[in-house]
Design an enzyme around this catalytic site. Structure first.
Site, PDB file in Angstrom:
ATOM      1  CB  THR A 198      53.105  46.945   5.148  1.00  9.45           C
ATOM      2  OG1 THR A 198      53.048  48.136   5.906  1.00  9.45           O
ATOM      3  CG2 THR A 198      51.727  46.609   4.595  1.00  9.45           C
ATOM      4  CB  ALA A 227      48.357  40.081  -4.214  1.00  7.11           C
ATOM      5  N   GLY A 256      54.213  39.595   7.708  1.00  6.74           N
ATOM      6  CA  GLY A 256      53.436  38.393   8.030  1.00  6.74           C
ATOM      7  C   GLY A 256      53.145  37.573   6.778  1.00  6.74           C
ATOM      8  CG  ASP A 257      50.840  39.236   3.779  1.00  2.99           C
ATOM      9  OD1 ASP A 257      50.018  38.584   4.441  1.00  2.99           O
ATOM     10  OD2 ASP A 257      50.678  40.427   3.470  1.00  2.99           O
ATOM     11  CG  ASN A 277      49.117  39.126  15.320  1.00  2.00           C
ATOM     12  OD1 ASN A 277      48.085  38.833  15.941  1.00  2.00           O
ATOM     13  ND2 ASN A 277      49.181  40.144  14.494  1.00  2.00           N
ATOM     14  N   GLY A 306      60.581  36.917  16.418  1.00  2.00           N
ATOM     15  CA  GLY A 306      60.561  35.611  15.758  1.00  2.00           C
ATOM     16  C   GLY A 306      59.218  34.923  15.823  1.00  2.00           C
ATOM     17  CG  ASP A 354      48.862  47.777  -0.008  1.00  2.00           C
ATOM     18  OD1 ASP A 354      47.690  47.361  -0.016  1.00  2.00           O
ATOM     19  OD2 ASP A 354      49.832  47.131   0.450  1.00  2.00           O
ATOM     20  CG  ASN A 360      43.601  44.770  -0.714  1.00  2.00           C
ATOM     21  OD1 ASN A 360      42.538  44.430  -1.218  1.00  2.00           O
ATOM     22  ND2 ASN A 360      43.928  44.491   0.534  1.00  2.00           N
TER      23      ASN A 360
HETATM   24  O1  RIB Z   1      49.378  42.137   5.089  1.00  2.00           O
HETATM   25  C1  RIB Z   1      49.597  43.384   4.488  1.00  2.00           C
HETATM   26  C2  RIB Z   1      48.468  43.727   3.573  1.00  2.00           C
HETATM   27  O2  RIB Z   1      47.316  43.926   4.345  1.00  2.00           O
HETATM   28  C3  RIB Z   1      48.651  45.005   2.794  1.00  2.00           C
HETATM   29  O3  RIB Z   1      49.346  44.836   1.586  1.00  2.00           O
HETATM   30  C4  RIB Z   1      47.236  45.497   2.627  1.00  2.00           C
HETATM   31  O4  RIB Z   1      46.758  45.381   1.329  1.00  2.00           O
HETATM   32  C5  RIB Z   1      46.399  44.676   3.597  1.00  2.00           C
HETATM   33  O5  RIB Z   1      45.638  43.782   2.926  1.00  2.00           O
END
Ligand code: RIB
Length: 298
Positions: free
Chosen positions: A241, A42, A244-245, A183, A218, A13, A11
């Site tokens: 933001t 991504a 989590g990724d 989560n 944690g 953002d 995406n």
């Molecule tokens: O996990 C964060 C992401 O969630 C953001 O970068 C946004 O694009 C959404 O997909």
């Protein structure tokens, strides 16, 4: 070098920083607006690449301006893009993000991400067969997520399923994932349970091994018996933001070191990622993770 394949969304953002979230029907003056690359797929690919993995991304972009910019950004991170489709006359995915008082609200429009198909995943079979781990999330069609999990299971490649954004999923294919990483809210949604129910009880009830993320507190994971707590690392948070990724990516990259160590490093990487505005800006490299671990007694 650890080989990671990510099947997921990309995406642009569209981020607005505001003093607070507006009420329905209210117009607020914001403080700042900027556009940065994002998308759960991504983001996980970028985080894994910065941690030193060899990364390939299976996904789709539109042939618009955002698509060109997103493609360049991924290539600049050294991510292999042979299985990234650019769709004609299509828009790239976007996420409208409001950041206020340390929290965020996000609306995702999948656009090209909705075209990532099971057939595209099948075409990446040879790539996936060579991977040490595969990462997948829920911003692409569920049938494609299912195809990914089933293919990985068939090939014996560990797949980490990040069930975000929250949706209920069939137990039959949750069972095929090596780890599912919700989560608390996502875990309750997955299981159709009350979100206020004790997450440790929900973890025991899940049909799959769960690594539960708890933000600054944690993570919790289960090896055999009762869930184990990995405390979070203390940092000054600017924007969560992408945390989590980063967690999911680090879990995949360090999985070969065993689950406790992988979860510890994932918590450290996620903590570092919240230090800058934008999903990918704060994602650390391996030496930053090692330095945080070396100065922390958790
Ligand atoms: O996990 C964060 C992401 O969630 C953001 O970068 C946004 O694009 C959404 O997909």
């Amino acid at each position: 070098m650890t080989r990671i394949v990510v099947v997921g969304s990309i995406n642009m953002d569209l981020v607005t920083q505001a003093p607070r979230f507006p009420d329905p029907g209210e117009t607020l003056l914001g403080e700042r607006f900027f556009t940065v690359p994002g998308g759960k797929g991504a983001n996980q690919a970028v985080a894994a690449a910065r941690l030193g993995a060899e990364v390939a991304l299976v996904g789709a972009l539109g042939d618009d301006d955002f698509g060109q910019r997103l493609h360049r950004a991924l290539a600049d991170e050294g991510i292999a893009l042979d299985h990234l489709l650019t769709l004609r006359d299509a828009a790239s995915g976007t996420a409208s993000i409001t950041v206020a008082q340390g929290e965020n609200q996000i609306i995702v429009v999948p656009a090209a991400n909705a075209c990532v198909s099971p057939a595209q995943v099948e075409r990446a079979q040879a790539l996936i067969a060579r991977a040490d781990a595969v990462l997948v999330q829920l911003e692409i069609p569920l049938e494609t997520v299912e195809a990914t999990v089933r293919l990985c299971h068939r090939l014996g490649v560990p797949v980490i399923l990040d069930p975000a954004p929250a949706q209920p999923l069939p137990a039959a294919w949750l069972r095929l994932a090596r780890y599912v990483t919700p989560n608390q809210h996502e875990l309750a949604t997955l299981l159709g349970a009350d979100p206020d129910e004790d997450f440790r009880v929900l973890m025991q009830r899940a049909p799959c091994p769960v690594v539960l993320t708890r933000g600054s507190e944690g993570a919790w994971y289960r090896e055999q018996a009762a869930p184990i707590h990995q405390p979070g690392f203390r940092v000054a948070a600017v924007d969560s933001t992408g945390a989590g990724d980063t967690f999911n990516a680090a879990l995949a990259v360090f999985l070969h070191e065993g689950l406790p160590q992988a979860v510890r490093k994932a918590c450290a990487a996620a903590a570092l990622s919240v230090g800058k505005l934008g999903a990918q800006a704060g994602m650390p490299d391996r030496s930053e993770v090692d330095a945080l671990l070396a100065r922390s007694i958790d």
